[in-house]
Scaffold this motif. Structure first.
Motif, PDB file in Angstrom:
ATOM      1  N   SER A  64      29.203 -10.304  -0.531  1.00  0.00           N
ATOM      2  CA  SER A  64      29.151  -8.856  -0.660  1.00  0.00           C
ATOM      3  C   SER A  64      28.637  -8.487  -2.049  1.00  0.00           C
ATOM      4  N   TYR A  65      28.278  -7.222  -2.224  1.00  0.00           N
ATOM      5  CA  TYR A  65      27.778  -6.801  -3.535  1.00  0.00           C
ATOM      6  C   TYR A  65      28.861  -6.945  -4.603  1.00  0.00           C
ATOM      7  N   VAL A  66      30.131  -6.783  -4.218  1.00  0.00           N
ATOM      8  CA  VAL A  66      31.232  -6.928  -5.175  1.00  0.00           C
ATOM      9  C   VAL A  66      31.308  -8.377  -5.660  1.00  0.00           C
ATOM     10  N   GLU A  67      31.183  -9.320  -4.728  1.00  0.00           N
ATOM     11  CA  GLU A  67      31.197 -10.736  -5.110  1.00  0.00           C
ATOM     12  C   GLU A  67      30.006 -11.077  -5.998  1.00  0.00           C
ATOM     13  N   LEU A  68      28.836 -10.542  -5.666  1.00  0.00           N
ATOM     14  CA  LEU A  68      27.654 -10.784  -6.505  1.00  0.00           C
ATOM     15  C   LEU A  68      27.854 -10.248  -7.915  1.00  0.00           C
ATOM     16  N   MET A  69      28.417  -9.057  -8.027  1.00  0.00           N
ATOM     17  CA  MET A  69      28.651  -8.469  -9.342  1.00  0.00           C
ATOM     18  C   MET A  69      29.613  -9.326 -10.150  1.00  0.00           C
ATOM     19  N   GLN A  70      30.657  -9.837  -9.515  1.00  0.00           N
ATOM     20  CA  GLN A  70      31.621 -10.679 -10.216  1.00  0.00           C
ATOM     21  C   GLN A  70      30.982 -11.963 -10.702  1.00  0.00           C
ATOM     22  N   VAL A  71      30.180 -12.602  -9.853  1.00  0.00           N
ATOM     23  CA  VAL A  71      29.527 -13.855 -10.228  1.00  0.00           C
ATOM     24  C   VAL A  71      28.544 -13.645 -11.364  1.00  0.00           C
ATOM     25  N   VAL A  72      27.698 -12.643 -11.237  1.00  0.00           N
ATOM     26  CA  VAL A  72      26.682 -12.383 -12.260  1.00  0.00           C
ATOM     27  C   VAL A  72      27.326 -12.018 -13.590  1.00  0.00           C
ATOM     28  N   ASN A  73      28.318 -11.154 -13.566  1.00  0.00           N
ATOM     29  CA  ASN A  73      28.953 -10.718 -14.803  1.00  0.00           C
ATOM     30  C   ASN A  73      29.835 -11.790 -15.430  1.00  0.00           C
ATOM     31  N   SER A  74      30.399 -12.682 -14.639  1.00  0.00           N
ATOM     32  CA  SER A  74      31.253 -13.724 -15.207  1.00  0.00           C
ATOM     33  C   SER A  74      30.450 -14.714 -16.036  1.00  0.00           C
ATOM     34  N   ASP A  75      29.196 -14.926 -15.678  1.00  0.00           N
ATOM     35  CA  ASP A  75      28.355 -15.878 -16.390  1.00  0.00           C
ATOM     36  C   ASP A  75      27.669 -15.281 -17.609  1.00  0.00           C
ATOM     37  N   GLN A  76      27.547 -13.960 -17.680  1.00  0.00           N
ATOM     38  CA  GLN A  76      26.685 -13.370 -18.691  1.00  0.00           C
ATOM     39  C   GLN A  76      27.373 -12.467 -19.694  1.00  0.00           C
ATOM     40  N   THR A  77      28.649 -12.304 -19.602  1.00  0.00           N
ATOM     41  CA  THR A  77      29.287 -11.403 -20.559  1.00  0.00           C
ATOM     42  C   THR A  77      30.248 -12.165 -21.455  1.00  0.00           C
ATOM     43  N   GLU A  78      30.325 -11.734 -22.667  1.00  0.00           N
ATOM     44  CA  GLU A  78      31.296 -12.265 -23.607  1.00  0.00           C
ATOM     45  C   GLU A  78      32.367 -11.201 -23.803  1.00  0.00           C
ATOM     46  N   ILE A  79      33.451 -11.591 -24.402  1.00  0.00           N
ATOM     47  CA  ILE A  79      34.548 -10.652 -24.611  1.00  0.00           C
ATOM     48  C   ILE A  79      34.057  -9.473 -25.455  1.00  0.00           C
ATOM     49  N   GLY A  80      34.328  -8.267 -24.980  1.00  0.00           N
ATOM     50  CA  GLY A  80      33.937  -7.063 -25.692  1.00  0.00           C
ATOM     51  C   GLY A  80      32.569  -6.528 -25.347  1.00  0.00           C
ATOM     52  N   GLU A  81      31.770  -7.276 -24.592  1.00  0.00           N
ATOM     53  CA  GLU A  81      30.447  -6.801 -24.205  1.00  0.00           C
ATOM     54  C   GLU A  81      30.510  -6.059 -22.883  1.00  0.00           C
ATOM     55  N   GLU A  82      29.590  -5.142 -22.715  1.00  0.00           N
ATOM     56  CA  GLU A  82      29.489  -4.413 -21.456  1.00  0.00           C
ATOM     57  C   GLU A  82      28.787  -5.314 -20.433  1.00  0.00           C
ATOM     58  N   PRO A  83      29.241  -5.319 -19.183  1.00  0.00           N
ATOM     59  CA  PRO A  83      28.610  -6.181 -18.178  1.00  0.00           C
ATOM     60  C   PRO A  83      27.156  -5.770 -17.920  1.00  0.00           C
ATOM     61  N   VAL A  84      26.334  -6.767 -17.598  1.00  0.00           N
ATOM     62  CA  VAL A  84      24.932  -6.513 -17.313  1.00  0.00           C
ATOM     63  C   VAL A  84      24.805  -5.710 -16.025  1.00  0.00           C
ATOM     64  N   ILE A  85      25.580  -6.076 -15.015  1.00  0.00           N
ATOM     65  CA  ILE A  85      25.551  -5.407 -13.721  1.00  0.00           C
ATOM     66  C   ILE A  85      26.807  -4.570 -13.587  1.00  0.00           C
ATOM     67  N   ASN A  86      26.627  -3.264 -13.421  1.00  0.00           N
ATOM     68  CA  ASN A  86      27.799  -2.408 -13.292  1.00  0.00           C
ATOM     69  C   ASN A  86      27.689  -1.431 -12.126  1.00  0.00           C
ATOM     70  N   ARG A 129      26.086  -0.995  -7.720  1.00  0.00           N
ATOM     71  CA  ARG A 129      25.394  -1.531  -6.546  1.00  0.00           C
ATOM     72  C   ARG A 129      23.887  -1.431  -6.746  1.00  0.00           C
ATOM     73  N   TYR A 130      23.460  -0.357  -7.338  1.00  0.00           N
ATOM     74  CA  TYR A 130      22.031  -0.133  -7.558  1.00  0.00           C
ATOM     75  C   TYR A 130      21.408  -1.285  -8.353  1.00  0.00           C
ATOM     76  N   ILE A 188      22.358  -4.415  -8.510  1.00  0.00           N
ATOM     77  CA  ILE A 188      22.272  -5.603  -7.651  1.00  0.00           C
ATOM     78  C   ILE A 188      21.095  -5.460  -6.685  1.00  0.00           C
ATOM     79  N   VAL A 189      20.946  -4.291  -6.099  1.00  0.00           N
ATOM     80  CA  VAL A 189      19.858  -4.060  -5.141  1.00  0.00           C
ATOM     81  C   VAL A 189      18.504  -4.225  -5.824  1.00  0.00           C
ATOM     82  N   ILE A 190      18.352  -3.645  -6.996  1.00  0.00           N
ATOM     83  CA  ILE A 190      17.081  -3.747  -7.727  1.00  0.00           C
ATOM     84  C   ILE A 190      16.781  -5.201  -8.095  1.00  0.00           C
ATOM     85  N   ALA A 191      17.782  -5.927  -8.578  1.00  0.00           N
ATOM     86  CA  ALA A 191      17.585  -7.322  -8.984  1.00  0.00           C
ATOM     87  C   ALA A 191      17.197  -8.203  -7.795  1.00  0.00           C
ATOM     88  N   THR A 192      17.890  -8.044  -6.675  1.00  0.00           N
ATOM     89  CA  THR A 192      17.573  -8.877  -5.514  1.00  0.00           C
ATOM     90  C   THR A 192      16.203  -8.508  -4.929  1.00  0.00           C
TER      91      THR A 192
END
Length: 91
Positions: free
Chosen positions: A5-27, A29-30, A32-36
């Motif tokens: 689901s888009y929620v699972e995709l957001m969790q996976v993408v953001n878990s790999d790319q964010t450090e503590i205190g940073e804003e997530p890259v994907i926030n 549904r839009y 995720i849709v654009i990236a895919t």
């Protein structure tokens, strides 16, 4: 229900790319849709899929699976601009 689901995709993408205190890259549904969609267009244009067993699958399904497996990295606008600047300065 479509997996992942888009929620699972957001969790996976953001878990790999964010450090503590940073804003997530994907926030949204839009994002995720654009990236895919962008990755699916690359595959349609001739880029090789980065996952095994992609034969016979639709480009969008391959793009979603690539994101889910972490084979494709989504970069924010700031990172893309930094990479473009570095490429031009090295030439």
């Amino acid at each position: 229900m479509i997996h992942p689901s888009y929620v699972e995709l957001m969790q996976v993408v953001n878990s790999d790319q964010t450090e503590i205190g940073e804003e997530p890259v994907i926030n949204s549904r839009y994002s995720i849709v654009i990236a895919t969609a962008k990755r699916a267009r690359q595959i349609i244009g001739g880029d090789e899929p980065m996952i095994a067993k992609s034969g016979g699958r639709k480009p969008l399904s391959v793009a979603v699976q690539e994101l889910y497996e972490g084979k494709v990295k989504i970069v924010g606008e700031d990172e893309a601009a930094d990479e473009a600047t570095q490429e031009h300065s090295e030439v």
